[in-house]
Design an enzyme around this catalytic site. Structure first.
Site, PDB file in Angstrom:
ATOM      1  N   GLY A  43     -12.833  22.098 -30.419  1.00  0.00           N
ATOM      2  CA  GLY A  43     -12.556  23.048 -29.360  1.00  0.00           C
ATOM      3  C   GLY A  43     -13.470  22.864 -28.172  1.00  0.00           C
ATOM      4  N   GLN A  48     -18.068  25.143 -20.739  1.00  0.00           N
ATOM      5  CA  GLN A  48     -18.649  23.851 -21.092  1.00  0.00           C
ATOM      6  C   GLN A  48     -18.311  22.768 -20.069  1.00  0.00           C
ATOM      7  OE1 GLN A  48     -17.224  24.269 -25.385  1.00  0.00           O
ATOM      8  NE2 GLN A  48     -19.040  22.968 -25.611  1.00  0.00           N
ATOM      9  N   CYS A  87     -21.725  21.404 -31.934  1.00  0.00           N
ATOM     10  CA  CYS A  87     -21.221  21.820 -30.627  1.00  0.00           C
ATOM     11  C   CYS A  87     -21.236  20.609 -29.701  1.00  0.00           C
ATOM     12  CB  CYS A  87     -22.079  22.938 -30.050  1.00  0.00           C
ATOM     13  SG  CYS A  87     -21.567  23.505 -28.414  1.00  0.00           S
ATOM     14  N   LEU A  88     -20.170  20.438 -28.929  1.00  0.00           N
ATOM     15  CA  LEU A  88     -20.091  19.302 -28.012  1.00  0.00           C
ATOM     16  C   LEU A  88     -21.152  19.358 -26.911  1.00  0.00           C
ATOM     17  CD1 LEU A  88     -16.213  19.044 -27.739  1.00  0.00           C
ATOM     18  CD2 LEU A  88     -17.759  17.494 -28.947  1.00  0.00           C
ATOM     19  N   HIS A 143     -16.447  30.195 -32.479  1.00  0.00           N
ATOM     20  CA  HIS A 143     -17.380  29.401 -31.679  1.00  0.00           C
ATOM     21  C   HIS A 143     -17.036  29.512 -30.190  1.00  0.00           C
ATOM     22  CE1 HIS A 143     -20.104  25.818 -31.255  1.00  0.00           C
ATOM     23  NE2 HIS A 143     -19.389  25.682 -30.147  1.00  0.00           N
ATOM     24  N   GLU A 144     -15.741  29.402 -29.848  1.00  0.00           N
ATOM     25  CA  GLU A 144     -15.331  29.483 -28.440  1.00  0.00           C
ATOM     26  C   GLU A 144     -15.528  30.895 -27.901  1.00  0.00           C
ATOM     27  OE1 GLU A 144     -15.199  26.602 -27.247  1.00  0.00           O
ATOM     28  OE2 GLU A 144     -14.907  25.655 -29.175  1.00  0.00           O
ATOM     29  N   HIS A 147     -19.046  31.096 -26.842  1.00  0.00           N
ATOM     30  CA  HIS A 147     -19.268  30.470 -25.534  1.00  0.00           C
ATOM     31  C   HIS A 147     -18.916  31.426 -24.397  1.00  0.00           C
ATOM     32  CE1 HIS A 147     -20.742  26.438 -26.091  1.00  0.00           C
ATOM     33  NE2 HIS A 147     -19.835  26.181 -27.019  1.00  0.00           N
TER      34      HIS A 147
END
Length: 190
Positions: A43, A48, A87-88, A143-144, A147
């Protein structure tokens, strides 16, 4: 080269609702294009990529994208799962997280070029049952949502030393890999 932001001061910003359908479509297109470039990653949230809007995409096991527009958590069951999550925005950093096993999410979808409210339930399962109902999808949704609120993986409730995969171990007196500018022992190594 990836456009994914690693600057903590940007990632800590609380995102705002997106109000224009065309803006939401544009952000979704950018998020999907960026995620398509990556072999890993499930995701991605708009923050981000530097856009302070509540828009995110999640790539399901079958390769389709699920869009999160102005999402909010309606309910999370009291039963928790603990997951070694990445996490990216923090490549190579993994933390143990505490996530709800089942969540009810209210968000918006685009139909006939208008926003419509929609609610869905996602639950954690180790087995692939149907799109949107498997362990990684449920964790990615939460997770999103984090963010959107400026909550980062490095803020995990489970205080454990980060697990480094494929990267040299960080010494206590070295700079923290989360780019905070602090020594590891004073930051993520607590």
């Amino acid at each position: 080269m990836s456009k994914i932001i690693q600057d903590i001061s940007i990632l800590r910003q609380k995102s705002e609702n997106v109000t224009l359908v065309d803006e939401a479509k544009d952000l979704i297109s950018k998020l999907e294009a960026e995620l398509d470039k990556l072999d890993n990653g499930i995701g991605l949230a708009a923050i981000q990529l530097g856009y302070n809007k509540k828009v995110g995409v999640i790539r399901d096991n079958d390769g389709t994208y699920f869009h999160l527009i102005n999402p909010e958590l309606v309910e999370g069951l009291d039963e928790f799962i603990y997951f070694n999550e990445g996490c990216l925005s923090f490549p190579g950093l993994f933390r143990n997280t505490k996530r709800y096993k089942q969540v009810t999410i209210k968000h918006q979808v685009i139909r006939d070029n208008k926003f419509e409210d929609e609610t869905f339930v996602s639950y954690y399962s180790n087995e692939k049952e149907e799109p949107g109902n498997n362990g990684l999808f449920t964790i990615a949704v939460q997770h999103e949502l984090d963010h959107n609120s400026g909550v980062l993986l490095i803020d995990s409730d489970i205080k454990t030393e980060p697990i480094k995969r494929g990267v040299k171990k960080v010494g206590r007196n070295e700079l923290c890999p989360c780019n905070s500018g602090k020594k590891f022992k004073k930051c993520c190594g607590k």
